[in-house]
Write a protein that holds these residues in place. Structure first.
Motif, mmCIF file in Angstrom:
data_model
loop_
_atom_site.group_PDB
_atom_site.id
_atom_site.type_symbol
_atom_site.label_atom_id
_atom_site.label_comp_id
_atom_site.label_asym_id
_atom_site.label_seq_id
_atom_site.Cartn_x
_atom_site.Cartn_y
_atom_site.Cartn_z
ATOM 1 N N ASP A 11 11.628 6.771 4.907
ATOM 2 C CA ASP A 11 11.380 6.268 6.262
ATOM 3 C C ASP A 11 10.010 5.618 6.419
ATOM 4 N N LEU A 12 9.044 6.022 5.637
ATOM 5 C CA LEU A 12 7.671 5.530 5.782
ATOM 6 C C LEU A 12 7.496 4.056 5.445
ATOM 7 N N VAL A 13 8.494 3.418 4.841
ATOM 8 C CA VAL A 13 8.332 2.039 4.371
ATOM 9 C C VAL A 13 8.660 0.985 5.417
ATOM 10 N N GLN A 14 9.105 1.368 6.580
ATOM 11 C CA GLN A 14 9.530 0.424 7.619
ATOM 12 C C GLN A 14 8.549 -0.724 7.779
ATOM 13 N N GLY A 15 9.002 -1.946 7.476
ATOM 14 C CA GLY A 15 8.203 -3.148 7.686
ATOM 15 C C GLY A 15 7.181 -3.456 6.608
ATOM 16 N N MET A 16 7.112 -2.660 5.551
ATOM 17 C CA MET A 16 6.140 -2.916 4.479
ATOM 18 C C MET A 16 6.689 -3.944 3.500
ATOM 19 N N ARG A 17 5.785 -4.528 2.692
ATOM 20 C CA ARG A 17 6.176 -5.480 1.650
ATOM 21 C C ARG A 17 6.718 -4.724 0.445
ATOM 22 N N LEU A 18 7.694 -5.332 -0.220
ATOM 23 C CA LEU A 18 8.314 -4.723 -1.389
ATOM 24 C C LEU A 18 7.296 -4.421 -2.483
ATOM 25 N N ASP A 19 6.409 -5.376 -2.782
ATOM 26 C CA ASP A 19 5.454 -5.145 -3.871
ATOM 27 C C ASP A 19 4.508 -3.982 -3.571
ATOM 28 N N GLN A 20 4.115 -3.815 -2.306
ATOM 29 C CA GLN A 20 3.259 -2.692 -1.920
ATOM 30 C C GLN A 20 3.987 -1.367 -2.096
ATOM 31 N N VAL A 21 5.218 -1.324 -1.645
ATOM 32 C CA VAL A 21 6.005 -0.091 -1.707
ATOM 33 C C VAL A 21 6.252 0.315 -3.155
ATOM 34 N N LEU A 22 6.678 -0.628 -3.990
ATOM 35 C CA LEU A 22 6.967 -0.291 -5.383
ATOM 36 C C LEU A 22 5.708 0.112 -6.140
ATOM 37 N N ALA A 23 4.598 -0.559 -5.884
ATOM 38 C CA ALA A 23 3.344 -0.191 -6.545
ATOM 39 C C ALA A 23 2.983 1.258 -6.197
ATOM 40 N N SER A 24 3.150 1.621 -4.943
ATOM 41 C CA SER A 24 2.835 2.974 -4.506
ATOM 42 C C SER A 24 3.836 4.003 -5.051
ATOM 43 N N GLU A 25 5.107 3.713 -4.920
ATOM 44 C CA GLU A 25 6.152 4.659 -5.334
ATOM 45 C C GLU A 25 6.193 4.869 -6.845
ATOM 46 N N LEU A 26 5.935 3.805 -7.622
ATOM 47 C CA LEU A 26 6.057 3.880 -9.078
ATOM 48 C C LEU A 26 4.716 4.051 -9.781
ATOM 49 N N GLN A 27 3.621 4.063 -9.000
ATOM 50 C CA GLN A 27 2.276 4.161 -9.565
ATOM 51 C C GLN A 27 2.014 3.040 -10.578
ATOM 52 N N LEU A 28 2.344 1.810 -10.161
ATOM 53 C CA LEU A 28 2.110 0.616 -10.965
ATOM 54 C C LEU A 28 1.164 -0.298 -10.210
ATOM 55 N N SER A 29 0.539 -1.227 -10.897
ATOM 56 C CA SER A 29 -0.302 -2.202 -10.216
ATOM 57 C C SER A 29 0.597 -3.192 -9.469
ATOM 58 N N ARG A 30 0.068 -3.762 -8.376
ATOM 59 C CA ARG A 30 0.862 -4.742 -7.624
ATOM 60 C C ARG A 30 1.119 -5.986 -8.468
ATOM 61 N N SER A 31 0.184 -6.346 -9.332
ATOM 62 C CA SER A 31 0.412 -7.527 -10.177
ATOM 63 C C SER A 31 1.543 -7.275 -11.171
ATOM 64 N N LEU A 32 1.649 -6.053 -11.696
ATOM 65 C CA LEU A 32 2.755 -5.738 -12.598
ATOM 66 C C LEU A 32 4.073 -5.733 -11.832
ATOM 67 N N VAL A 33 4.070 -5.197 -10.625
ATOM 68 C CA VAL A 33 5.284 -5.206 -9.795
ATOM 69 C C VAL A 33 5.698 -6.648 -9.498
#
Length: 119
Positions: A11-33
């Motif tokens: 639920d916390l992702v409402q309106g966020m960008r995909l790259d931000q969410v995946l970087a946070s959820e997967l512990q990856l850099s946004r550039s890698l995402v």
């Protein structure tokens, strides 16, 4: 071997960008995402998204993670040293090489290359 991860967004992702969410959820850099998205290694609800796509709670996301085998993590380059003295080393950092390790980063780093070269 590449691992495939499937997740349903919270639920916390409402309106966020995909790259931000995946970087946070997967512990990856946004550039890698962003690179994974560009390579079509990410799907949202079965479709190839843009990195700036807005995501919603409950979206089904599938990610094909980069290869994390020891062979793929070897430093495949010689870091160009532009200047060096007793106190400082100046290098020409290639694109795609991180300055230092970070959570989720599995690729080559400047620190790693300098250590491998004996600096």
């Amino acid at each position: 071997m590449r691992e495939r991860v499937t997740m349903r967004l919270p639920d916390l992702v409402q309106g966020m960008r995909l790259d931000q969410v995946l970087a946070s959820e997967l512990q990856l850099s946004r550039s890698l995402v962003a690179k994974l998205i560009k390579q079509c290694d990410v799907k949202v609800n079965g479709k190839i998204p843009r990195k700036s796509a807005e995501v919603f709670p409950g979206d089904q996301v599938e990610v094909l993670l980069p290869d994390a085998s020891p062979k793929s993590l070897e430093t495949p380059f010689e870091l160009p040293v532009l200047f060096e003295d007793a106190d400082i080393v100046v290098v020409n950092k290639p694109v795609g090489v991180a300055a230092h390790t970070a959570p989720g980063w599995k690729g080559p780093t400047v620190n790693g290359a300098l250590l491998a070269a004996g600096h």
